[in-house]
Design an enzyme around this catalytic site. Structure first.
Site, PDB file in Angstrom:
ATOM      1  N   SER A 333       6.852   6.651  -6.369  1.00 11.63           N
ATOM      2  CA  SER A 333       7.037   6.127  -5.019  1.00 11.63           C
ATOM      3  C   SER A 333       6.221   4.855  -4.884  1.00 11.63           C
ATOM      4  CB  SER A 333       6.623   7.154  -3.963  1.00 11.63           C
ATOM      5  OG  SER A 333       5.219   7.364  -3.998  1.00 11.63           O
ATOM      6  N   CYS A 334       6.374   4.180  -3.733  1.00  9.87           N
ATOM      7  CA  CYS A 334       5.616   2.949  -3.466  1.00  9.87           C
ATOM      8  C   CYS A 334       5.603   2.739  -1.962  1.00  9.87           C
ATOM      9  CB  CYS A 334       6.221   1.766  -4.214  1.00  9.87           C
ATOM     10  SG  CYS A 334       7.960   1.461  -3.818  1.00  9.87           S
ATOM     11  N   GLY A 335       5.812   1.501  -1.509  1.00  8.56           N
ATOM     12  CA  GLY A 335       5.852   1.232  -0.081  1.00  8.56           C
ATOM     13  C   GLY A 335       7.220   1.453   0.524  1.00  8.56           C
ATOM     14  N   GLY A 337      10.194   1.785  -1.799  1.00  7.91           N
ATOM     15  CA  GLY A 337      11.137   2.175  -2.849  1.00  7.91           C
ATOM     16  C   GLY A 337      11.541   1.059  -3.781  1.00  7.91           C
ATOM     17  N   TRP A 362       6.398   5.336   1.050  1.00  9.24           N
ATOM     18  CA  TRP A 362       5.330   5.468   2.041  1.00  9.24           C
ATOM     19  C   TRP A 362       5.749   5.024   3.436  1.00  9.24           C
ATOM     20  CZ3 TRP A 362       1.529   8.557   1.965  1.00  9.24           C
ATOM     21  CH2 TRP A 362       0.537   8.468   2.952  1.00  9.24           C
TER      22      TRP A 362
END
Length: 377
Positions: A333-335, A337, A362
């Site tokens: 995951s990240c901020g 996608g 996120w």
């Protein structure tokens, strides 16, 4: 010639007009076709009306229908990137499609469509990550429906037999997102250009300025197709057949289940400061911190100084340093996608071809009132 330019102008105006969508979603290619840019295109020597060029394009399309042996068939499916040298040598192959998938964070104040206008790899089409997205979601650039993706890719002239190379303007950044999108919908014949446009230019390879008439028509068709799909209208012939791979995309429920089930090692691609909750999130209304039990490997650690993907041995070392076992499943995951897909790209080079990405990432998790959040403190 005048009638041809008039037809294109009318088509472009209709295209721009279609983006008064009430959903408030980003408008695909909207600035691509403002009058000033289009005026410069039709007066540019690189895109001047050329009957010979149009005839050659038609003949090339006809030859492509024969589906002669294509050089990407010898490419390894295990390595997800190709070099600029390889792409330059194979650029004119009829079964190779090239996509500029540049996308930037809002605070970078860079316009990918305008940059495409200034310089792009010859023959490349622009793929708008914000535009090719789920119009029913309030989250940024969420994965579109299977039907919408098929319609857009068909309009861009990409078929299942084609090899696709995707690149971006930072080196290796947003291109990984489009690589993942194609794989989610069952197309494995896709690679990322290692080092992207910067490395291509550093090596001295040619670029084109302004969009060709063909690129304009295909972009128009693609934007109209996704609009029609989300308005419940019929679209033109679908030539690209999708096969959804649900194991490659996770939603918020899957992440919640994984907190207790621990079936997958969760790796977050954001910066360590954001992961620890030491700095505020760039988007308003989103809590700082990380999903309980997840670990942090910032996406930049997947890349070398030229923004190329690290060799396998160095990638393996990065994951092992954070206690990630390559023998066990991983989810990233990240901020929003995008950079999570860079982690998935690196893991693909290491032989892990089934890594899912949490699409909402996120931005979804941190904004949800009931999701647990951990911080370093």
């Amino acid at each position: 010639m005048a009638s041809t330019l008039l037809s294109k102008s009318l088509l472009v105006n209709r295209f721009a007009h279609s983006f008064s969508a009430p959903s408030g979603k980003p408008q695909i290619f909207a600035s691509f076709f403002n009058k000033k840019l289009f005026h410069s295109q039709v007066n540019s020597a690189s895109v001047a009306h050329n009957p010979t060029r149009q005839l050659c394009s038609f003949m090339a399309s006809s030859v492509a229908g024969a589906r002669a042996q294509f050089s990407t068939k010898s490419l390894s499916m295990d390595d997800p990137v190709v070099s600029p040298d390889w792409l330059h040598s194979n650029l004119k192959q009829p079964d190779l499609k090239v996509l500029d998938a540049s996308w930037y964070m809002p605070d970078e104040q860079r316009n990918p469509i305008q940059e495409y206008q200034v310089a792009h790899i010859p023959g490349a089409l622009f793929f708008d990550i914000d535009g090719v997205s789920d119009r029913t979601s309030k989250l940024p650039h969420m994965l579109p429906s299977e039907e919408a993706f098929a319609a857009v890719v068909s309009a861009l002239g990409i078929q299942n037999e084609d090899g696709v190379v995707v690149y971006d303007g930072k080196g290796l950044f947003s291109a990984a997102r489009v690589w993942w999108m194609f794989r989610v919908f069952g197309h494995d014949r896709i690679w990322v250009l290692d080092g992207g446009l910067p490395k291509w230019r550093t090596l001295g390879y040619d670029v084109e300025s302004s969009a060709s008439g063909d690129a304009i028509l295909k972009a128009t068709a693609a934007s109209e197709a996704i609009e029609r799909i989300y308005q419940g209208q019929a679209v033109g012939p679908i030539t690209f057949q999708t096969k959804f791979q649900p194991h490659l995309v996770w939603d918020i429920e899957k992440v919640q289940e994984n907190i207790t089930g621990r079936t997958h090692q969760h790796v977050d691609a954001r910066s360590k400061a954001r992961f620890d909750g030491a700095v505020p999130e760039p988007r308003k209304g989103i809590r700082s911190g990380h999903v309980p039990g997840s670990k942090c490997i910032p996406f930049a650690q997947m890349l070398d100084s030229s923004q190329s993907l690290l060799p396998a041995d160095q990638l393996k070392k990065r994951f092992e340093q954070e206690g990630i076992s390559l023998e066990n499943p991983v989810v990233t995951s990240c901020g929003t996608g995008v950079t999570a897909c860079i982690l998935a790209l690196g893991l693909h080079r290491l032989g892990k071809h089934d890594v899912p990405v949490y699409d909402g990432s996120w931005t979804e998790w941190g904004a949800h009132p009931d999701t647990p959040v951990d911080t370093a403190s």
